[in-house]
Design an enzyme around this catalytic site. Structure first.
Site, PDB file in Angstrom:
ATOM      1  N   ALA A  10       0.830  -1.216   0.000  1.00  0.00           N
ATOM      2  CA  ALA A  10       0.000   0.000   0.000  1.00  0.00           C
ATOM      3  C   ALA A  10       0.857   1.255   0.000  1.00  0.00           C
ATOM      4  O   ALA A  10       0.593   2.215   0.714  1.00  0.00           O
ATOM      5  CB  ALA A  10      -0.931  -0.004   1.208  1.00  0.00           C
ATOM      6  N   GLY A  12       1.336   3.032  -2.682  1.00  0.00           N
ATOM      7  CA  GLY A  12       0.936   3.896  -3.797  1.00  0.00           C
ATOM      8  C   GLY A  12       0.445   5.255  -3.303  1.00  0.00           C
ATOM      9  O   GLY A  12      -0.105   5.358  -2.208  1.00  0.00           O
ATOM     10  N   ARG A  16      -2.756  10.025  -9.359  1.00  0.00           N
ATOM     11  CA  ARG A  16      -3.710   9.991 -10.471  1.00  0.00           C
ATOM     12  C   ARG A  16      -5.140  10.223  -9.996  1.00  0.00           C
ATOM     13  O   ARG A  16      -6.032  10.491 -10.787  1.00  0.00           O
ATOM     14  CB  ARG A  16      -3.586   8.671 -11.236  1.00  0.00           C
ATOM     15  CG  ARG A  16      -2.493   8.761 -12.285  1.00  0.00           C
ATOM     16  CD  ARG A  16      -2.569   7.595 -13.232  1.00  0.00           C
ATOM     17  NE  ARG A  16      -2.036   6.393 -12.610  1.00  0.00           N
ATOM     18  CZ  ARG A  16      -2.203   5.175 -13.109  1.00  0.00           C
ATOM     19  NH1 ARG A  16      -2.917   4.999 -14.211  1.00  0.00           N
ATOM     20  NH2 ARG A  16      -1.678   4.133 -12.502  1.00  0.00           N
ATOM     21  N   THR A  79       6.801  -3.917  -7.291  1.00  0.00           N
ATOM     22  CA  THR A  79       6.101  -4.758  -6.307  1.00  0.00           C
ATOM     23  C   THR A  79       7.062  -5.702  -5.571  1.00  0.00           C
ATOM     24  O   THR A  79       6.894  -5.961  -4.381  1.00  0.00           O
ATOM     25  CB  THR A  79       5.006  -5.594  -7.006  1.00  0.00           C
ATOM     26  OG1 THR A  79       5.558  -6.203  -8.183  1.00  0.00           O
ATOM     27  CG2 THR A  79       3.829  -4.736  -7.431  1.00  0.00           C
ATOM     28  N   ASP A 104      -5.180  -1.431  -2.685  1.00  0.00           N
ATOM     29  CA  ASP A 104      -6.103  -0.644  -3.502  1.00  0.00           C
ATOM     30  C   ASP A 104      -6.926  -1.521  -4.445  1.00  0.00           C
ATOM     31  O   ASP A 104      -7.379  -1.070  -5.485  1.00  0.00           O
ATOM     32  CB  ASP A 104      -5.351   0.431  -4.286  1.00  0.00           C
ATOM     33  CG  ASP A 104      -4.259  -0.160  -5.162  1.00  0.00           C
ATOM     34  OD1 ASP A 104      -4.138  -1.402  -5.229  1.00  0.00           O
ATOM     35  OD2 ASP A 104      -3.516   0.625  -5.776  1.00  0.00           O
ATOM     36  N   ASN A 229      -7.158   3.460  -9.838  1.00  0.00           N
ATOM     37  CA  ASN A 229      -6.073   4.428  -9.950  1.00  0.00           C
ATOM     38  C   ASN A 229      -6.596   5.848 -10.105  1.00  0.00           C
ATOM     39  O   ASN A 229      -5.909   6.802  -9.782  1.00  0.00           O
ATOM     40  CB  ASN A 229      -5.191   4.102 -11.159  1.00  0.00           C
ATOM     41  CG  ASN A 229      -4.369   2.851 -10.927  1.00  0.00           C
ATOM     42  OD1 ASN A 229      -3.807   2.656  -9.847  1.00  0.00           O
ATOM     43  ND2 ASN A 229      -4.315   1.996 -11.922  1.00  0.00           N
ATOM     44  N   ASN A 386     -30.985  24.183  26.017  1.00  0.00           N
ATOM     45  CA  ASN A 386     -30.228  23.184  26.775  1.00  0.00           C
ATOM     46  C   ASN A 386     -28.802  23.620  27.048  1.00  0.00           C
ATOM     47  O   ASN A 386     -28.061  22.923  27.711  1.00  0.00           O
ATOM     48  CB  ASN A 386     -30.231  21.841  26.022  1.00  0.00           C
ATOM     49  CG  ASN A 386     -29.666  21.968  24.613  1.00  0.00           C
ATOM     50  OD1 ASN A 386     -29.849  22.993  23.955  1.00  0.00           O
ATOM     51  ND2 ASN A 386     -28.965  20.958  24.170  1.00  0.00           N
ATOM     52  N   ARG A 440     -46.746  34.231  30.320  1.00  0.00           N
ATOM     53  CA  ARG A 440     -46.652  35.165  29.208  1.00  0.00           C
ATOM     54  C   ARG A 440     -47.291  36.467  29.645  1.00  0.00           C
ATOM     55  O   ARG A 440     -48.171  36.501  30.504  1.00  0.00           O
ATOM     56  CB  ARG A 440     -47.306  34.589  27.953  1.00  0.00           C
ATOM     57  CG  ARG A 440     -48.755  34.232  28.122  1.00  0.00           C
ATOM     58  CD  ARG A 440     -49.260  33.401  26.945  1.00  0.00           C
ATOM     59  NE  ARG A 440     -50.681  33.145  27.077  1.00  0.00           N
ATOM     60  CZ  ARG A 440     -51.302  32.056  26.646  1.00  0.00           C
ATOM     61  NH1 ARG A 440     -50.626  31.091  26.055  1.00  0.00           N
ATOM     62  NH2 ARG A 440     -52.587  31.928  26.792  1.00  0.00           N
TER      63      ARG A 440
HETATM   64  C1  UD1 Z   1       0.825  -5.647 -10.997  1.00  0.00           C
HETATM   65  C2  UD1 Z   1       1.434  -6.965 -11.472  1.00  0.00           C
HETATM   66  C3  UD1 Z   1       0.609  -7.497 -12.647  1.00  0.00           C
HETATM   67  C4  UD1 Z   1      -0.831  -7.668 -12.220  1.00  0.00           C
HETATM   68  C5  UD1 Z   1      -1.388  -6.357 -11.680  1.00  0.00           C
HETATM   69  C6  UD1 Z   1      -2.760  -6.571 -11.103  1.00  0.00           C
HETATM   70  C7  UD1 Z   1       3.832  -6.760 -11.054  1.00  0.00           C
HETATM   71  C8  UD1 Z   1       5.164  -6.528 -11.643  1.00  0.00           C
HETATM   72  N1  UD1 Z   1       2.799  -6.719 -11.875  1.00  0.00           N
HETATM   73  O1  UD1 Z   1       0.962  -4.728 -12.046  1.00  0.00           O
HETATM   74  O2  UD1 Z   1       1.138  -8.741 -13.071  1.00  0.00           O
HETATM   75  O3  UD1 Z   1      -1.605  -8.100 -13.334  1.00  0.00           O
HETATM   76  O4  UD1 Z   1      -0.535  -5.863 -10.638  1.00  0.00           O
HETATM   77  O5  UD1 Z   1      -3.266  -5.362 -10.687  1.00  0.00           O
HETATM   78  O6  UD1 Z   1       3.722  -7.014  -9.885  1.00  0.00           O
HETATM   79  N2  UD1 Z   1       3.180  -0.990  -5.031  1.00  0.00           N
HETATM   80  C9  UD1 Z   1       3.963  -0.616  -3.970  1.00  0.00           C
HETATM   81  N3  UD1 Z   1       5.262  -0.291  -4.208  1.00  0.00           N
HETATM   82  C10 UD1 Z   1       5.802  -0.305  -5.460  1.00  0.00           C
HETATM   83  C11 UD1 Z   1       4.991  -0.696  -6.520  1.00  0.00           C
HETATM   84  C12 UD1 Z   1       3.687  -1.035  -6.286  1.00  0.00           C
HETATM   85  O7  UD1 Z   1       3.512  -0.560  -2.839  1.00  0.00           O
HETATM   86  O8  UD1 Z   1       7.002  -0.004  -5.587  1.00  0.00           O
HETATM   87  C13 UD1 Z   1       1.792  -1.324  -4.781  1.00  0.00           C
HETATM   88  C14 UD1 Z   1       0.882  -0.241  -5.333  1.00  0.00           C
HETATM   89  O9  UD1 Z   1       0.472   0.646  -4.332  1.00  0.00           O
HETATM   90  C15 UD1 Z   1      -0.293  -1.025  -5.842  1.00  0.00           C
HETATM   91  C16 UD1 Z   1       0.250  -2.391  -6.157  1.00  0.00           C
HETATM   92  O10 UD1 Z   1       1.479  -2.499  -5.483  1.00  0.00           O
HETATM   93  O11 UD1 Z   1      -1.249  -1.186  -4.858  1.00  0.00           O
HETATM   94  C17 UD1 Z   1       0.345  -2.673  -7.638  1.00  0.00           C
HETATM   95  O12 UD1 Z   1       1.322  -1.873  -8.209  1.00  0.00           O
HETATM   96  P1  UD1 Z   1       1.277  -1.431  -9.699  1.00  0.00           P
HETATM   97  O13 UD1 Z   1       2.519  -0.704 -10.006  1.00  0.00           O
HETATM   98  O14 UD1 Z   1      -0.007  -0.744  -9.989  1.00  0.00           O
HETATM   99  O15 UD1 Z   1       1.319  -2.847 -10.465  1.00  0.00           O
HETATM  100  P2  UD1 Z   1       0.821  -3.119 -11.923  1.00  0.00           P
HETATM  101  O16 UD1 Z   1       1.748  -2.494 -12.869  1.00  0.00           O
HETATM  102  O17 UD1 Z   1      -0.598  -2.781 -12.054  1.00  0.00           O
HETATM  103 CA    CA Z   2      -2.111  -1.417 -10.956  1.00  0.00          CA
END
Ligand code: UD1
Ligand code: CA
Length: 458
Positions: A10, A12, A16, A79, A104, A229, A386, A440
């Protein structure tokens, strides 16, 4: 689930969303997306929860359950990198399995978590990916399988060739890992990909290369994948959740004849044969059967007994008795109890007060911090004073009292049982049972005065 823990990514931001708030705190049906996720983890029986959040995201930390392990990700490098930030948490639970998921994507539910876990355990997997099939898989990581259907890899959209892009089975971003394997695989992640990020998804090809067990669990509903997003995404999630909740109530015997503008949050319970009319927002309520709610009522944390009617009213943290009638245009502020069969009419505000059975407060009144007995008639325009500017005081009105129009009660004060307060009285002293209070100025009549003055002549 005592051999399981969960790690929520979490970190993010809300860029956006054009929001100052972190994304995971954006709300679906008035509940932060992150709370949907932690609620589902807890409903699945997972007790140990960790979360990876951005630095200075105190608000996010506060939204997490107590005892949640918090890891900070200073730089968003993917991730896989996010999970690396939680190595301490993983070490602590190294003999367990960990559910990794996003803060999210609110529609992950208890059943998906539990069924995927069963599959993960039954097959003795090191890694189980929750996947979904989408008509339009654009943007998601694709599930790449071998000719026997075995999982080979997850390939991100931006790294996928044309053939891979045709695959409609996608990664939900939800996984079960054996923690021991995950810790080892994290050390092998690189950034050799189109986005230059540490991909958590690369753990799949690492498992396959080592001849470990990696499998797929197909989610029953593709909704588990949905995240937000942008504000438009959020509106879409709200609509999906709203429709789903309405459908549950319709199936369970609640009448919602014009459902388009009705919002019922998942934490509200309604018994059969109650009717919910357009324009209602119901949050945290328990509503018995045979009630009519709405049109246009906003009820928050209220308990409503059988057969009550609430029309065009706003009520918060209050209890409404059976057969009571509210509105149109009534307002119950927190701590109000309306007795069975009582009537609270138009432009009446009640705060922190108990109104007895069969009592009527029909028009234009304010009763604050009051205890009103049974079968009292409160006339039009009655006001309890009151608050003296410093402290709040109570007003007590006994059973069957008759309170004339435009009475003011200067609290603390008491009108006894069966007492009568003449219209226009300002009650400053207690009135005994069965007494009349009249306060009154006597009326003065000057015959012919108007005629003589000339001023008021047409
Ligand atoms: C990711 C997956 C993808 C999957 C999709 C589903 C990877 C490389 N890809 O892609 O295969 O289909 O989710 O939604 O994992 N986050 C962090 N720190 C970071 C990056 C992300 O906390 O450095 C969190 C974000 O807040 C978000 C989630 O991880 O909640 C997903 O990150 P995001 O960059 O949106 O992944 P996708 O590119 O959508
Ligand atoms: Ca995503």
């Amino acid at each position: 689930m005592n051999r399981a823990c969960a790690l929520i990514l979490a970190a993010g931001d809300g860029r956006r969303m054009k929001s100052r708030r972190p994304k995971a705190l954006c709300e679906v049906l008035f509940k932060p997306m992150l709370t949907w996720v932690t609620d589902s983890c807890q409903a699945a029986g997972i007790q140990h929860i960790g979360a990876v959040i951005a630095p200075e995201a105190e608000e996010v930390a506060r939204a997490l359950p107590r005892n949640c392990h918090i890891a900070i990700q200073a730089e968003k490098l993917g991730t896989g990198h996010a999970v690396m930030m939680a190595v301490d948490f993983l070490q602590e639970h190294r003999d367990k399995s960990v559910l990794v998921l996003y803060g999210d994507a609110p529609f992950v539910d208890r059943d998906t978590i539990c069924s995927a876990y069963e599959e993960h355990c039954k097959r003795e997997n090191d890694l189980t990916v929750v996947a979904a099939r989408l008509e339009d898989p654009t943007g998601y990581g694709r599930i790449v399988r071998d000719e026997n259907g075995g999982l080979l890899a997850i390939t991100e959209q931006r790294d996928a060739d044309e053939e891979t892009q045709l695959i409609q089975e996608v990664n939900s971003g939800i996984y079960w890992f054996r923690v021991g394997f995950l810790l080892e695989a994290l050390g092998k992640l690189g950034t050799n990909n189109a986005q230059g990020e540490y991909y958590l998804t690369d753990t799949v090809s690492i498992a396959v290369a080592q001849g470990r067990r990696a499998g797929v669990y197909r989610a029953e509903s593709p909704d588990v994948i949905l995240g937000a997003n942008t504000r438009s995404d959020l509106a879409r999630l709200n609509e999906i959740a709203r429709r789903r909740v309405l459908q549950q109530h319709l199936t369970a015997g609640v009448s919602i004849p014009f459902p388009d503008t009705v919002v019922i949050c998942p934490d509200t319970q309604i018994q059969p044969d109650t009717v919910v009319l357009p324009g209602c927002i119901l949050r945290g309520c328990r509503i018995a059967g045979d009630c009519v709610i709405g049109p246009y009522s906003v009820l928050t944390d209220c308990q409503i007994a059988e057969g009550a009617r609430v029309e065009q009213s706003t009520c918060e943290s209050s209890v409404i008795g059976s057969g009571a009638r509210l509105g149109p245009y009534a307002r119950l502020r927190p701590g109000s109890q309306i007795g069975p069969g009582a009537k609270i009419g138009n432009f009446v505000e009640i705060k922190n007060s108990a109104i007895g059975q069969g009592t009527s407060v029909a028009h234009l009144s304010y009763l604050g911090d009051s205890d009103v007995g049974r079968e009292v008639n409160v006339g039009c325009g009655v006001v309890t004073a009151n608050y003296d500017g410093r402290e709040k005081f109570r007003t007590q009105i006994g059973d069957r009292a008759f309170i004339g129009c435009n009475t003011n009660f200067i609290a603390p004060v008491c009108a006894g049982q069966g007492s009568v307060i003449a219209a226009g009285t300002t009650v400053t002293e207690d009135v005994p049972d069965d007494a009349l209070a009249i306060g009154r100025a006597p009326q003065v009549v000057k015959p012919g005065w108007a005629e003589r003055s000339g001023k008021y002549k047409r």
